[in-house]
Design a protein around this motif. Structure first.
Motif, PDB file in Angstrom:
ATOM      1  N   ARG A 118       6.733 -27.264  -6.896  1.00 47.63           N
ATOM      2  CA  ARG A 118       6.875 -28.576  -7.685  1.00 47.63           C
ATOM      3  C   ARG A 118       8.398 -28.935  -8.023  1.00 47.63           C
ATOM      4  NH1 ARG A 118       1.992 -26.316  -9.017  1.00 47.63           N
ATOM      5  NH2 ARG A 118       2.652 -24.961 -10.628  1.00 47.63           N
ATOM      6  N   ALA A 119       8.928 -27.885  -8.387  1.00 48.59           N
ATOM      7  CA  ALA A 119      10.479 -28.380  -8.581  1.00 48.59           C
ATOM      8  C   ALA A 119      11.129 -28.991  -7.489  1.00 48.59           C
ATOM      9  CB  ALA A 119      11.114 -26.766  -8.966  1.00 48.59           C
ATOM     10  N   VAL A 120      10.793 -28.482  -6.215  1.00 46.10           N
ATOM     11  CA  VAL A 120      11.560 -29.111  -5.057  1.00 46.10           C
ATOM     12  C   VAL A 120      11.021 -30.626  -4.764  1.00 46.10           C
ATOM     13  CG1 VAL A 120      12.018 -28.831  -2.662  1.00 46.10           C
ATOM     14  CG2 VAL A 120      12.195 -26.858  -4.007  1.00 46.10           C
ATOM     15  N   LEU A 121       9.509 -30.736  -4.657  1.00 40.05           N
ATOM     16  CA  LEU A 121       8.914 -31.852  -4.485  1.00 40.05           C
ATOM     17  C   LEU A 121       9.130 -32.994  -5.732  1.00 40.05           C
ATOM     18  CD1 LEU A 121       5.354 -30.722  -3.178  1.00 40.05           C
ATOM     19  CD2 LEU A 121       7.403 -31.570  -1.743  1.00 40.05           C
ATOM     20  N   TYR A 122       9.188 -32.695  -6.665  1.00 39.04           N
ATOM     21  CA  TYR A 122       9.090 -33.844  -7.720  1.00 39.04           C
ATOM     22  C   TYR A 122      10.377 -33.714  -8.830  1.00 39.04           C
ATOM     23  CZ  TYR A 122       4.187 -33.533  -6.724  1.00 39.04           C
ATOM     24  OH  TYR A 122       2.862 -33.572  -6.198  1.00 39.04           O
ATOM     25  N   SER A 123      11.067 -32.746  -8.910  1.00 32.86           N
ATOM     26  CA  SER A 123      12.113 -32.701  -9.834  1.00 32.86           C
ATOM     27  C   SER A 123      13.601 -32.885  -8.992  1.00 32.86           C
ATOM     28  CB  SER A 123      12.425 -31.351 -10.654  1.00 32.86           C
ATOM     29  OG  SER A 123      11.337 -31.380 -11.369  1.00 32.86           O
ATOM     30  N   GLY A 124      13.126 -32.673  -7.579  1.00 25.76           N
ATOM     31  CA  GLY A 124      14.576 -32.713  -6.718  1.00 25.76           C
ATOM     32  C   GLY A 124      15.421 -31.458  -6.685  1.00 25.76           C
ATOM     33  N   ASP A 125      14.888 -30.338  -7.095  1.00 26.96           N
ATOM     34  CA  ASP A 125      15.818 -29.283  -7.344  1.00 26.96           C
ATOM     35  C   ASP A 125      15.836 -28.805  -5.798  1.00 26.96           C
ATOM     36  OD1 ASP A 125      15.807 -29.702  -9.807  1.00 26.96           O
ATOM     37  OD2 ASP A 125      14.131 -27.980 -10.380  1.00 26.96           O
ATOM     38  N   GLY A 126      16.942 -27.589  -5.861  1.00 26.19           N
ATOM     39  CA  GLY A 126      17.402 -27.029  -4.441  1.00 26.19           C
ATOM     40  C   GLY A 126      16.473 -25.732  -4.179  1.00 26.19           C
ATOM     41  N   TRP A 127      16.815 -25.044  -3.346  1.00 25.52           N
ATOM     42  CA  TRP A 127      15.868 -23.811  -3.036  1.00 25.52           C
ATOM     43  C   TRP A 127      16.055 -22.937  -4.062  1.00 25.52           C
ATOM     44  CZ3 TRP A 127      17.349 -18.891  -2.525  1.00 25.52           C
ATOM     45  CH2 TRP A 127      19.059 -18.680  -2.558  1.00 25.52           C
ATOM     46  N   TRP A 128      17.109 -22.823  -4.720  1.00 15.80           N
ATOM     47  CA  TRP A 128      17.366 -21.923  -6.013  1.00 15.80           C
ATOM     48  C   TRP A 128      17.072 -22.878  -7.209  1.00 15.80           C
ATOM     49  CZ3 TRP A 128      17.836 -17.033  -6.310  1.00 15.80           C
ATOM     50  CH2 TRP A 128      17.912 -16.068  -7.548  1.00 15.80           C
ATOM     51  N   ASN A 129      15.751 -22.435  -7.805  1.00 17.75           N
ATOM     52  CA  ASN A 129      15.354 -23.454  -9.053  1.00 17.75           C
ATOM     53  C   ASN A 129      14.723 -22.232 -10.058  1.00 17.75           C
ATOM     54  OD1 ASN A 129      12.471 -22.894  -8.090  1.00 17.75           O
ATOM     55  ND2 ASN A 129      13.111 -24.248  -6.419  1.00 17.75           N
ATOM     56  N   ALA A 130      14.146 -22.921 -10.841  1.00 18.97           N
ATOM     57  CA  ALA A 130      13.576 -21.933 -11.987  1.00 18.97           C
ATOM     58  C   ALA A 130      12.385 -20.966 -11.594  1.00 18.97           C
ATOM     59  CB  ALA A 130      12.759 -22.930 -13.050  1.00 18.97           C
ATOM     60  N   ALA A 131      11.913 -20.911 -10.449  1.00 16.45           N
ATOM     61  CA  ALA A 131      10.861 -20.211  -9.831  1.00 16.45           C
ATOM     62  C   ALA A 131      11.557 -19.092  -8.921  1.00 16.45           C
ATOM     63  CB  ALA A 131       9.942 -20.500  -8.997  1.00 16.45           C
ATOM     64  N   SER A 132      12.938 -19.246  -8.521  1.00 15.72           N
ATOM     65  CA  SER A 132      13.396 -18.504  -7.738  1.00 15.72           C
ATOM     66  C   SER A 132      13.920 -16.916  -8.157  1.00 15.72           C
ATOM     67  CB  SER A 132      14.621 -19.220  -7.064  1.00 15.72           C
ATOM     68  OG  SER A 132      14.551 -20.317  -6.599  1.00 15.72           O
ATOM     69  N   GLU A 133      14.533 -17.009  -9.373  1.00 14.75           N
ATOM     70  CA  GLU A 133      14.655 -15.790 -10.013  1.00 14.75           C
ATOM     71  C   GLU A 133      13.537 -14.994 -10.268  1.00 14.75           C
ATOM     72  OE1 GLU A 133      16.627 -14.364 -14.180  1.00 14.75           O
ATOM     73  OE2 GLU A 133      17.154 -16.244 -13.570  1.00 14.75           O
ATOM     74  N   PRO A 134      12.218 -15.313 -10.697  1.00 12.16           N
ATOM     75  CA  PRO A 134      11.425 -14.451 -10.915  1.00 12.16           C
ATOM     76  C   PRO A 134      10.640 -13.917  -9.247  1.00 12.16           C
ATOM     77  CG  PRO A 134      10.777 -16.349 -11.975  1.00 12.16           C
ATOM     78  CD  PRO A 134      12.130 -16.595 -11.374  1.00 12.16           C
TER      79      PRO A 134
END
Length: 446
Positions: A404-420
């Motif tokens: 969802r971060a990539v599709l809707y927020s336009g984040d990159g491959w490293w986003n809030a879910a990458s660290e977990p």
């Protein structure tokens, strides 16, 4: 022995049926028992109030107290989490913008500074219209009585004449009101078609802005677009709906569930292919017994290198599925994120299967059953068991957040879910170390 083998041959289909039935029940139970509880929603009042004959009035502050007070009252008796929405007051637009940037709220209501003034103006206009209407009817009655007297009508005849004139005047006023209502209805329809919910097409009518964060959950965003305007319409205010992080996800369906399934064709194939490829990798590259510990560590290293390559292929495969189903090719950063997600899942599965293949397969299948809905539904929609015992550790939850971060927020491959997910990789490496420290000959592929 032969008798036991015959019984196993006939009993195996029954075991498979029971196992698959239990797995399907785990997968679909949260979806069929979903309830909205404790959705965090913000409210910001910029209302400056207004001065009336009765004193200072601030409708915006009253609305804030009513919404946040309802949540506080519920929390004192039962729990605020049992309410569909938990309202939180924020102090400024800057605080609200920061909260949306951190994805703290699913939605927020902003009450403008002239909300009370406009509401008072609307009420005054309505009162003025009523006075004018009553005055016009009184004038009509007086004129009709004078005309009846001028025509020499008396008694019942004069009364009938006056009543006819009054009915005609009332009908004329009703016709004017109906015409105005028709114009307002047409304006409301046009406003709704453009994404704004309103009770009337009146520039002077008070309005609030409902801002919805689509990236937290497209499913919840769709529900809030329907429920919140209907709830606030009782205040007589227009509700202007604004969606942030809408993304550029294509869909051939107008159903709100289409966006949810669009995420699922990225989440579930990534997990399932990672599990299957992990099993195949251990079967092909693992050994039943090792002659030395260095030989075991080399085998582990080869498996991890293979997982790194295959996880990239899995990421590309999931993106291909997404594109083939009509949603278009996802952003390039999606490949990088799914690559990390697949490698995280494979590292844990490989490590567990290097201890014992049945252990790894069992954990992978349980993760599939328990985690499917957790990747799609937010925490606030899940049943209690999934909230307390599942949501915090299943990888699908983090894969869904990243998608969802990539599709809707336009984040990159490293986003809030990458660290977990990197934590999941570390857990897999730790389990690999545990497997490597086991005595030789206990690899558990028997």
């Amino acid at each position: 022995m032969e008798s036991l083998q015959k019984r196993a041959k006939y009993g195996l289909p029954l075991i498979v049926i029971i196992a698959v039935s239990c797995l399907m029940a785990l997968m679909f139970y949260p979806m069929m028992n979903a309830q909205i509880r404790g959705l965090p929603v913000a409210i910001l009042s910029l209302d400056e109030g207004a001065t009336t004959a009765q004193g200072e009035v601030n409708v915006g502050d009253a609305m804030v107290k009513k919404l946040t007070g309802a949540s506080d009252g519920a929390s004192s008796s039962d729990s605020a989490d049992e309410q569909p929405m938990v309202w939180t007051e924020v102090d400024s637009q800057g605080d609200l913008d920061k909260a949306f940037a951190d994805h703290d709220y699913y939605a927020a209501i902003v009450i403008p500074k002239d909300f009370t003034a406009k509401q008072m103006a609307v009420k005054q206009a309505a009162a003025k219209a009523q006075i004018e209407s009553a005055t016009a009817l009184a004038q009509t009655m007086a004129k009709a009585q004078a005309e009846a007297a001028g025509q020499g009508l008396t008694g019942a005849a004069a009364q009938q004449y006056v009543q006819a004139a009054m009915q005609k005047a009332i009908a004329a006023q009703s016709g004017d009101a109906a015409g105005a209502a028709g114009s307002a209805s047409a304006g409301t329809t046009a406003s709704n078609a453009s994404g704004t919910s309103a009770s009337a097409d009146d520039e002077n009518a008070p309005s609030v802005t409902l801002t919805i964060d689509n990236s937290k959950s497209p499913l919840v965003a769709s529900l809030l677009k329907q429920s919140v305007p209907a709830m606030l319409s009782q205040s007589g205010a227009k509700v202007e709906v604004k969606t942030i992080n809408a993304g550029d996800v294509k869909s051939n369906s107008s159903l709100p569930t289409a966006a949810m399934m669009g995420q699922n064709v990225l989440i579930m194939p990534t997990y399932m292919m990672s599990l299957i490829v992990a099993v195949l990798t251990v079967m092909q590259l693992g050994r039943k017994r090792y002659d030395s510990k260095p030989q075991r560590w080399v085998s582990f290293g080869v498996q991890l290198c293979a997982a790194l390559v295959w996880s990239l292929c899995i990421a590309l495969g999931a993106c291909c599925i997404f594109a083939m189903l009509g949603s278009g090719w996802p952003p390039a950063s999606m490949i990088g994120f799914l690559w990390l997600a697949s490698f995280a899942v494979m590292s844990v599965m490989l490590a567990l299967m290097n201890i014992a293949i049945p252990l790894g397969v069992l954990c992978g299948v349980l993760g599939l059953g328990l985690g499917m809905t957790s990747g799609l539904f937010p925490y606030e929609l899940l049943p209690g068991f999934w909230r307390d015992w599942v949501y915090g550790w299943v990888p699908q939850r983090y894969i869904g957040d990243g998608v969802r971060a990539v599709l809707y927020s336009g984040d990159g491959w490293w986003n809030a879910a990458s660290e977990p997910l990197m934590v999941v990789v570390c857990v897999g490496l730790v389990v690999f170390i545990v497997a490597g420290l086991l005595p030789l000959g206990k690899r558990g592929r028997d």
